[in-house]
Design an enzyme around this catalytic site. Structure first.
Site, short mmCIF file in Angstrom:
data_model
loop_
_atom_site.label_atom_id
_atom_site.label_comp_id
_atom_site.label_asym_id
_atom_site.label_seq_id
_atom_site.Cartn_x
_atom_site.Cartn_y
_atom_site.Cartn_z
N LYS A 31 -3.52 -2.54 16.27
CA LYS A 31 -3.87 -3.68 17.11
C LYS A 31 -3.03 -3.57 18.39
CE LYS A 31 -3.76 -5.26 12.55
NZ LYS A 31 -5.11 -5.07 12.13
N HIS A 33 -6.75 0.82 12.36
CA HIS A 33 -6.09 -0.43 11.98
C HIS A 33 -5.10 -0.90 13.04
CE1 HIS A 33 -3.70 -3.24 9.38
NE2 HIS A 33 -4.91 -3.49 8.92
N ASP A 82 19.85 -5.20 8.93
CA ASP A 82 21.20 -5.54 9.42
C ASP A 82 21.15 -6.34 10.72
OD1 ASP A 82 22.38 -4.39 7.26
OD2 ASP A 82 23.16 -2.63 8.31
N LYS A 94 3.56 -8.91 10.04
CA LYS A 94 4.28 -7.74 9.53
C LYS A 94 5.57 -7.58 10.33
CE LYS A 94 -0.20 -6.52 8.52
NZ LYS A 94 -1.43 -7.08 9.10
N HIS A 147 -0.54 -13.17 8.05
CA HIS A 147 -0.91 -11.79 8.33
C HIS A 147 0.23 -11.03 9.03
CE1 HIS A 147 -3.87 -8.75 10.15
NE2 HIS A 147 -4.02 -8.66 8.84
N ASP A 192 -2.91 -2.73 32.72
CA ASP A 192 -2.49 -2.09 33.97
C ASP A 192 -1.56 -0.90 33.75
OD1 ASP A 192 -3.97 -3.98 35.31
OD2 ASP A 192 -2.27 -5.27 35.77
#
Length: 529
Positions: free
Chosen positions: A426, A424, A187, A182, A180, A431
């Site tokens: 996450k 979507h 470079d 991403k 999952h 704090d």
């Protein structure tokens, strides 16, 4: 769809399983595992324009990284296109989903063009969403400087999603584990990390439903850490070269010709021009790179981390290899407040124990997730519902994203147009000092079955930017979920306009839909969600 069918697997009757087993008898398994020559990230260098820009952003070198938030989807797509076009040595791209749509094809064409300029391109895809894309991917892989690899691949029935399910059911224990992650590295100097897959709906280009998401562009030591994680996956035993599992009778010339046709402007139109500045007042990445000494990137302590790819083999040498475990350990350090943003939220018994402990210590806890009507995984939402009353009794602030409420909010009204809006992103804010972001949802699937990638950032400035962008101190475009006076049921209070409607049933969903999902949930093990 992956979760819906995968979760129903344990409920299939023996005759159905027997039929599947008979169909799969004689089908080829994974090809023999032959060692591939190790391939490593190309380190950042001042010989490239992006390398020089990264040096300027991180001068003087002090162990901190430079960061720029990508809150608006159009700017996130533009940043990828700019980095691809400016790359001179390497592009390493890792994603769960590459859409067979205008966005996915546009990015494939740009990667192909970079390979033809002499840039080394490594594209690592989870194989779950590649049905019908072999010709496109082989077209890219036919370029001398480009290579495509697949994580935990399907071997049979690759052309059609419906027929792939036969293999999925027949090899459930293996294929139920997915990558999952991403990650996008250019470079070895700049990287993008967060929650977006590479498909239309993640960049506000879908006419049906679009996602609200979040990412960072990064430069500095965190990029080196991210590139090393990419290498770990690229060289792992769970990853196979595309050509090893996707056969073809076409010649390289024929594949290249088909690729040209499939990624032309008709099928891969460019995005619309960007406004002069984004929500935070920053210009597009091209303008920032052109005037790098004036670019106002945030400087912060940032570290990348990920699950071991061996998680897909059911092999975890130590609990500290789990990104979920490290995530919860970070939340446990909270002294005053935790804000959790997750499209899929199932705390489970362990999570509820952590919430209870946090509240006992006076920690203010806020959870923002999708409403039932606007979740693309409604079965997850049904299971989350089982914890709502207990969370509210503990004093958790609970909000659910709703398309109808978002359309009443000025910030999102024009952005969504006629499409549905879904959360979507996450994220966790601890704090108002730490930000945790990446690909991991707060559900059992992310914790136990899928591999995930994340970044931990210590930055008051980034926290403040997120509080402003998502209006977290005065949330709009959501329903506030509260207990009814009886203390045993919930109700929803709108926040999108001055009327603040109050509802006693799940917003924007029918009784029939709720009943169907409830019946399905009886057959679905929570640990598969």
């Amino acid at each position: 769809m992956h979760k819906l069918i995968a979760l129903l697997f344990p409920a299939l009757r023996a005759p159905v399983l027997l039929l599947i087993a008979l169909v799969l008898t004689g089908c080829a398994g994974l090809p023999p595992r032959t060692p591939e020559p190790p391939s490593q990230a190309i380190a950042a260098s001042p010989a490239t324009a992006l390398g020089r820009a990264a040096v300027r952003l991180n001068t003087p070198p002090d162990g901190l990284s430079s960061l720029r938030p990508l809150i608006e989807a159009s700017y996130a797509l533009d940043a990828r296109l700019e980095l691809i076009r400016r790359a001179q040595s390497s592009l390493d791209v890792q994603t769960y989903q590459l859409g067979n749509d205008k966005t996915g094809r546009l990015l494939l064409r740009e990667l192909r063009d970079a390979a033809r300029r002499g840039v080394r391109v490594r594209l690592l895809l989870d194989d779950f969403y590649t049905a019908g894309m072999d010709r496109l991917l082989l077209g890219l892989a036919s370029e001398p400087n480009a290579e495509v690899r697949l994580f935990n691949p399907f071997v049979n029935f690759r052309d059609h999603s419906s027929s792939r399910w036969l293999e999925f059911f027949g090899d459930f224990r293996r294929l139920n584990h997915r990558m999952h992650n991403k990650l996008f590295v250019a470079d070895g100097a700049m990287a993008i990390a967060g929650g977006r897959n590479l498909a239309d709906e993640y960049f506000q280009r879908s006419e049906v439903a679009n996602f609200i998401d979040f990412e960072l562009v990064m430069a500095g030591p965190v990029v080196t850490e991210s590139a090393a994680i990419f290498d770990t996956y690229w060289n792992s035993d769970v990853v196979y070269p595309l050509q090893r599992v996707a056969g073809t009778t076409r010649t390289p010339a024929e594949l290249k010709s088909a690729f040209d046709a499939d990624t032309g402007r008709t099928y891969a139109p460019p995005p619309d021009p960007l406004p002069a500045t984004d929500l935070l007042g920053d210009p597009p990445l091209a303008a920032q790179l052109a005037n790098i000494d004036e670019a106002k990137w945030m400087r912060a302590e940032a570290h990348a981390t990920a699950d071991s790819p061996n998680k897909a083999l059911g092999v975890m040498a130590h609990p500290t290899e789990s990104l979920a475990q490290r995530f919860h350990e970070m939340l446990a350090t909270a002294q005053s407040s935790v804000v959790v943003i997750s499209p899929y939220f199932i705390p489970g018994d362990e999570g509820m124990a952590r919430i209870r402990m946090g509240r006992d210590h006076g920690i203010n806890i806020t959870v923002i997730t999708n409403s039932l009507a606007d979740s693309d995984e409604p079965l997850v939402n049904i299971n989350y519902n089982r914890y709502r009353v207990d969370m509210l009794k503990l004093g958790v602030n609970l909000y659910e994203v709703s398309t109808q409420q978002l359309r009443r909010s000025g910030q999102f009204r024009d952005l969504l147009k006629k499409a549905r809006g879904r959360l979507h992103a996450k994220l966790a804010l601890v704090d108002r000092q730490w930000v945790l972001l990446g690909s991991m949802n707060l559900d059992p699937r992310s914790a136990r079955l899928n591999t995930e990638f994340g970044v931990r950032v210590r930055s008051f400035d980034l926290t403040q930017a997120l509080l402003f962008a998502y209006q977290l101190d005065d949330i709009e475009g959501v329903y506030r979920v509260v207990l009814k006076p009886d203390g045993q049921n919930v109700q929803w209070i709108g926040t999108g306009d001055v009327t603040n409607e109050v509802l006693d049933s799940e917003p924007d969903s029918s009784m029939l839909t709720r009943l169907q999902l409830l019946l399905f949930s009886w057959f679905v093990p929570t640990d598969q969600l």
